[in-house]
Enzyme design. Sequence first.
Site, PDB file in Angstrom:
ATOM      1  NE  ARG A  70      -2.463   0.815   3.657  1.00  0.00           N
ATOM      2  CZ  ARG A  70      -3.295   0.492   4.687  1.00  0.00           C
ATOM      3  NH1 ARG A  70      -4.453   0.104   4.772  1.00  0.00           N
ATOM      4  NH2 ARG A  70      -2.779   0.776   5.853  1.00  0.00           N
ATOM      5  CE  LYS A 125      -2.310   5.078   6.979  1.00  0.00           C
ATOM      6  NZ  LYS A 125      -3.656   5.042   7.969  1.00  0.00           N
ATOM      7  CD  GLU A 161     -11.951   5.197   4.983  1.00  0.00           C
ATOM      8  OE1 GLU A 161     -11.426   4.629   5.649  1.00  0.00           O
ATOM      9  OE2 GLU A 161     -11.327   5.632   3.770  1.00  0.00           O
TER      10      GLU A 161
HETATM   11  N1  PLP Z   1      -9.379   3.965   6.881  1.00  0.00           N
HETATM   12  C1  PLP Z   1      -8.467   5.053   6.983  1.00  0.00           C
HETATM   13  C2  PLP Z   1      -8.624   6.402   6.418  1.00  0.00           C
HETATM   14  C3  PLP Z   1      -7.133   4.972   7.590  1.00  0.00           C
HETATM   15  O1  PLP Z   1      -6.371   5.818   7.907  1.00  0.00           O
HETATM   16  C4  PLP Z   1      -6.972   3.722   8.071  1.00  0.00           C
HETATM   17  C5  PLP Z   1      -5.568   3.461   8.795  1.00  0.00           C
HETATM   18  O2  PLP Z   1      -4.900   2.961   8.391  1.00  0.00           O
HETATM   19  C6  PLP Z   1      -7.810   2.511   7.996  1.00  0.00           C
HETATM   20  C7  PLP Z   1      -9.119   2.852   7.182  1.00  0.00           C
HETATM   21  C8  PLP Z   1      -7.519   1.265   8.230  1.00  0.00           C
HETATM   22  O3  PLP Z   1      -6.498   0.534   7.774  1.00  0.00           O
HETATM   23  P1  PLP Z   1      -5.685  -0.467   8.257  1.00  0.00           P
HETATM   24  O4  PLP Z   1      -6.606  -1.513   8.747  1.00  0.00           O
HETATM   25  O5  PLP Z   1      -4.717  -0.864   7.078  1.00  0.00           O
HETATM   26  O6  PLP Z   1      -4.893  -0.017   9.264  1.00  0.00           O
HETATM   27  C1  COI Z   2      -3.917   3.040  11.398  1.00  0.00           C
HETATM   28  O1  COI Z   2      -4.874   2.584  11.995  1.00  0.00           O
HETATM   29  O2  COI Z   2      -2.988   2.762  11.350  1.00  0.00           O
HETATM   30  C2  COI Z   2      -4.320   4.659  11.160  1.00  0.00           C
HETATM   31  O3  COI Z   2      -3.245   4.971  10.569  1.00  0.00           O
HETATM   32  C3  COI Z   2      -5.232   5.472  11.841  1.00  0.00           C
HETATM   33  C4  COI Z   2      -4.847   6.772  12.195  1.00  0.00           C
HETATM   34  C5  COI Z   2      -3.968   6.816  13.520  1.00  0.00           C
HETATM   35  C6  COI Z   2      -4.397   7.746  11.290  1.00  0.00           C
END
Ligand code: PLP
Ligand code: COI
Length: 344
Positions: A81, A183, A219
């Site tokens: 990612r 991200k 989200e």
């Molecule tokens: N949505 C957003 C906007 C995020 O910043 C995150 C965090 O990383 C997630 C969802 C969840 O992603 P992940 O499960 O890969 O941490």
């Molecule tokens: C995560 O879940 O790792 C995120 O990036 C969420 C937040 C702290 C920005």
Amino acid sequence: MNEVDWDSLTFSLTKTDWMYIAKCNLGDAWVPGKIIPYGNFEIDPAAGVLNYGQGIFEGMKAHRTVNDRVVIFRPEENAKRFQSGADRLGMPPVPESIFLDAVEQVVSANKKWIPPSGKGALYIRPLLLGTGPIMGVAPAPEYTFIVFVTPVGPYFKGGLSCIKLIITDEYHRAAPGGSGGVKAIGNYAPGMMPSKNAKKNGFAEVIYLDAEYHKYIEEVGAANFFCIKDDIIYTPELTGTILPGITRDSIIQLAKYFGFQVIIEKVSAEFALDADEAFCCGTAAVISPIGSITHGQKTKVFSSGNIGPVTQKLYNSISGIHSELVEDPFGWLHEVDLNLNLQY
Ligand code: PLP
Ligand code: COI
């Protein structure tokens, strides 16, 4: 003596000892960087990241398991990612091997900061920043890849308690064709004011709707959304405006493994307010059960305390895998060697 009270960890910054840094000029290949003491670094005022937001980040957790191993959950997916984010923002992608090596080195160097099993995790934050100076809106001439870590506890106040959320009709997180699917650092500041207003009114976070029809759930702040109706699990499909969460993908796989039907499609706010259970998920949020959702004059209460059975089953499964309390059927854990021969 430890400087951290492991029993009162929150999702906040505790500065640790070491971080990783690598630099790369535009057009060159990345070469491995090095571990240096955690601290400030110099940056040109004309840096692409400071002026035009050319930056991305990642988030992972290293867990100490009940078997006293230290493991990271699916870091290869974060590496991938991070590469698509770099591509989208015109930055040179960091090779997966350098990314994984950096992450392991930083965790190993900061091993004293990894919470005991069950008390929290060491949150890993990789950054890729356009640090070279540039005046026109164009890719910076130099990039810096940094990884730092910090011990953390629950993302939402109260740990695994049901959170109250509010749907915003006023603000959006991402629009079609934009950067919502990666991200990008610039995706997060616009959410701060809506989130702060929601907190002032007693909500833990806001739920964003899509920017085209203003109807479908995208989200929950920085976490993905799920709801359950009649034992069927629903989550919004990825249309480019939703971050493809690694926790989201893991929950979909686990739910199917348990025999649940999982429907991945547009989820309208109206449908979600009629569901039996709802939760949000992410690396920071893990699985956070949703107690209620308010939309305009309407509030749907899912639970005032008890966690729904499907949410609880998925939570036990994912957090059990993190701590090796339950079997890891997909081989998602990546062990970290804490005795790496690091050169500081
Ligand atoms: N949505 C957003 C906007 C995020 O910043 C995150 C965090 O990383 C997630 C969802 C969840 O992603 P992940 O499960 O890969 O941490
Ligand atoms: C995560 O879940 O790792 C995120 O990036 C969420 C937040 C702290 C920005």
